[in-house]
Design an enzyme around this catalytic site. Structure first.
Site, mmCIF file in Angstrom:
data_model
loop_
_atom_site.group_PDB
_atom_site.id
_atom_site.type_symbol
_atom_site.label_atom_id
_atom_site.label_comp_id
_atom_site.label_asym_id
_atom_site.label_seq_id
_atom_site.Cartn_x
_atom_site.Cartn_y
_atom_site.Cartn_z
ATOM 1 N N ASP A 127 44.757 34.530 36.639
ATOM 2 C CA ASP A 127 45.165 35.894 37.011
ATOM 3 C C ASP A 127 45.269 36.780 35.768
ATOM 4 O OD1 ASP A 127 45.375 36.589 39.684
ATOM 5 O OD2 ASP A 127 47.374 35.700 39.948
ATOM 6 N N GLN A 173 50.522 33.078 44.122
ATOM 7 C CA GLN A 173 50.405 34.352 44.840
ATOM 8 C C GLN A 173 51.713 35.134 44.722
ATOM 9 O OE1 GLN A 173 47.523 35.580 46.347
ATOM 10 N NE2 GLN A 173 48.741 37.432 46.515
ATOM 11 N N LYS A 195 40.884 34.230 49.107
ATOM 12 C CA LYS A 195 40.578 33.516 47.866
ATOM 13 C C LYS A 195 39.949 32.161 48.180
ATOM 14 C CE LYS A 195 43.953 36.213 45.435
ATOM 15 N NZ LYS A 195 45.325 36.428 44.987
#
Ligand code: NAD
Length: 280
Positions: free
Chosen positions: A119, A96, A52
């Site tokens: 997300d 995460q 990322k």
């Protein structure tokens, strides 16, 4: 023989488009910034976080890394997220997953501002998707939609079958296909006659988490088959939920593993970050 849908190439196209957009925003004095939080040092998570960061660098998005120790408490993590929620220079926040067991994943997802929920996991984002309102959408299924659109595969009016009903893939996938006017059926571990249902599909999206489970006997002649699964086989080679060699003979289009859906997830995350910055 099926045509390959090249996720590597399409994700690169998207990243290059975003790079150009970010450069223009920079000229207007607008910087995009993503905060990535990792708690503990799960090796797979470290690889994902690294990828990322690399994608941010490529596109010109500033990334802030928070590498927190395993013993970080839920309160401490929420405290950091809260600060980032209120920091006007931060456009997107990503925690995460998975987080360590002593931290409640749902509580953490809910503590991220829906305006920065790149997300697309916050209940407000999921709700917005289901009622057709604007909001961030989950990156992997959003990537599948881009693969279809950029391969000129029509979704409207098509029989779409999604295997899997997880919150991050199956469910949002079905909502997104419905939003594109597909006729959508969702299958799961309790579905009866899975083969018969799958054989109706013009577009079959497979997100089961079982290596090579779907062979040609599940596939209608000429169907488009999208494989979300990712595993290592007995020879340590990457493979999907679809038995590629068997299905490619019958499908009209198919995504490979690796190089299909996989690279799209990060591209769509980057897209969400840029959107967050533009709509701030
Ligand atoms: P999950 O385990 O949360 O969900 C699997 C779903 O499949 C469940 O809803 C279950 O009901 C269904 N299922 C299980 N066995 C079944 C069976 N025999 N018949 C019919 N349905 C069955 O998994 P997930 O998080 O949705 O991920 C699915 C796959 O996609 C995994 O291989 C995962 O590694 C992969 N994945 C890839 C990406 C990517 O970026 N490419 C992102 C997320 C997940």
């Amino acid at each position: 023989m099926a045509k390959l849908i090249d996720g590597k190439m399409i994700s690169q196209q998207i990243k290059d488009e975003l790079k150009a957009k970010v450069a223009t925003l920079k000229e207007e004095g607008k910087d995009i910034c993503l905060a990535v939080i990792q708690v503990g040092n799960d090796p797979a998570s470290t690889v994902y976080v690294g990828n990322k960061k690399k994608a941010c660098e490529y596109i010109g998005i500033k990334s802030l890394a928070f590498e927190l120790p395993e013993e970080t408490t839920e309160e401490e993590l929420i405290g950091i997220i809260d600060k980032l929620n209120n920091d006007n220079d931060v456009d997107g926040i990503l925690v995460q997953l998975p987080v360590p067991k002593h931290i409640n994943e749902d509580t953490i997802i809910k503590s991220i501002s829906p305006k920065k929920d790149v997300d697309g996991f916050h209940p407000a984002s999921v709700g917005a998707l289901s009622i057709g309102q604007h909001g961030f959408v989950s990156c992997t299924p959003a990537g599948v939609i881009q693969l279809l659109k950029r391969s000129n595969i029509e979704i409207a009016g098509k029989e779409c079958v999604v295997i899997g009903r997880s919150n991050i893939v199956g469910k949002p996938m079905s909502m997104m296909l419905l939003r594109e006017n597909g006729t959508v059926t969702v299958c799961h571990s309790k579905t009866k006659d899975l083969k018969d249902v799958c054989k109706r599909a013009d577009i079959l999206v497979v997100a089961i988490g079982k290596p090579k489970m779907i062979d040609e006997s599940y596939v209608k002649d000429g169907a488009v088959v999208i494989d979300v699964g990712i595993h290592r086989d007995e020879n340590n080679k990457l493979c999907g939920d679809v038995d590629f060699e068997s299905v490619e003979k019958k499908a009209s289009y198919i995504t490979p593993v690796p190089g299909g859906v996989g690279p799209m997830t990060i591209a769509m995350l980057m897209n969400n970050c840029v959107e967050a910055g533009i709509n701030k």
